[in-house]
Design an enzyme around this catalytic site. Structure first.
Site, short mmCIF file in Angstrom:
data_model
loop_
_atom_site.label_atom_id
_atom_site.label_comp_id
_atom_site.label_asym_id
_atom_site.label_seq_id
_atom_site.Cartn_x
_atom_site.Cartn_y
_atom_site.Cartn_z
N MET A 1 0.83 -1.19 0.00
CA MET A 1 0.00 0.00 0.00
C MET A 1 0.87 1.25 0.00
SD MET A 1 -1.35 0.02 3.97
CE MET A 1 -2.05 1.67 3.89
N CYS A 2 0.36 2.32 -0.56
CA CYS A 2 1.03 3.61 -0.51
C CYS A 2 0.73 4.27 0.84
CB CYS A 2 0.54 4.50 -1.64
SG CYS A 2 0.71 3.80 -3.28
#
Length: 241
Positions: A1-2
């Site tokens: 995930m960012c």
């Protein structure tokens, strides 16, 4: 995930937002998960009301020798920044790193959309040739930004634009993760749909919205799943999507 964050408040060095806090976005680029596929920061210079200005790279944030010096001297009262973990099948150039921009708007996406290339057809919202050619990059985030920008240009308020994107995309991709973050330098709109989202107010004139809170720091509030957050420098509202 960012990971991503947005800040509104008194003008301060970008370092105080990005790199100095003990659980800063800079640190989140390698712990608890690695986000090494690029980063970006957008800010609104306080001197003349211009902006936004963006600095984006396709390298890990910790490997950019220029960022610490820039962050120490640049100041702003409105910032949006992100570190990237690329969705498989997306491009890796710096144009794929958030924030994306349109006029005074800055946008970031934390999450992933499976089979994103087919999303416009599956949602009944095919993009025009001009919109497709105007995509910043080959990525789910850039596509979501094109769909969001279409709504903003049509006059939809920011919260309604993000909520509509989440509903439309989730209907076609139930397993999509759609934490979206949008600012025009005066307000912040954000969604939580699939990943965590928090906000913190301080001194009644400052708000920070982030993927993760600072451990041990008081005042952080978790945004419930499937919610829309609307925030200004003095106001915060959370409502169901």
């Amino acid at each position: 995930m960012c990971r991503h964050l947005a800040y509104l408040g008194p003008a301060r060095p970008l370092a105080e937002v990005l790199t100095d806090p003990p659980h800063s976005l800079y640190r989140q680029s390698w712990t608890p998960s690695v986000n090494a596929d690029g980063f970006g920061v957008g800010w609104y210079p306080p001197e003349n009301g211009a902006g936004p200005v963006r600095y984006r790279r396709a390298v890990p944030i910790w490997s950019d020798a220029n960022l610490p010096g820039l962050a120490a001297v640049l100041r702003s009262g409105a910032v949006l920044a992100a570190v990237r973990s690329a969705t498989p099948g997306t491009s890796h150039d710096e144009a794929a790193s958030a924030p994306f921009a349109l006029g005074r708007w800055l946008f970031s996406h934390n999450g992933a959309v499976p089979r994103w290339e087919l999303l416009p057809a599956d949602t009944g919202e095919p993009l025009t040739a001009a919109e497709l050619l105007g995509l910043d990059a080959r990525s789910d985030s850039a596509l979501l930004w094109a769909m969001t920008g279409r709504r903003l240009t049509a006059g939809l308020p920011p919260g309604e634009a993000l909520a509509d994107i989440v509903r439309t995309t989730a209907a076609a991709r139930p397993d999509a993760r759609l934490n979206l973050l949008l600012t025009d330098g005066s307000t912040i709109a954000a969604t939580r749909h699939g990943d965590t989202l928090w906000y913190r107010r301080r001194d009644e004139t400052e708000v920070t919205v982030a993927s993760s809170p600072v451990p041990g720091e008081r005042g952080w509030h978790e945004v419930p799943e499937h919610s829309l957050l609307l925030a200004g420098r003095t106001t915060t509202d959370v409502e169901p999507l």
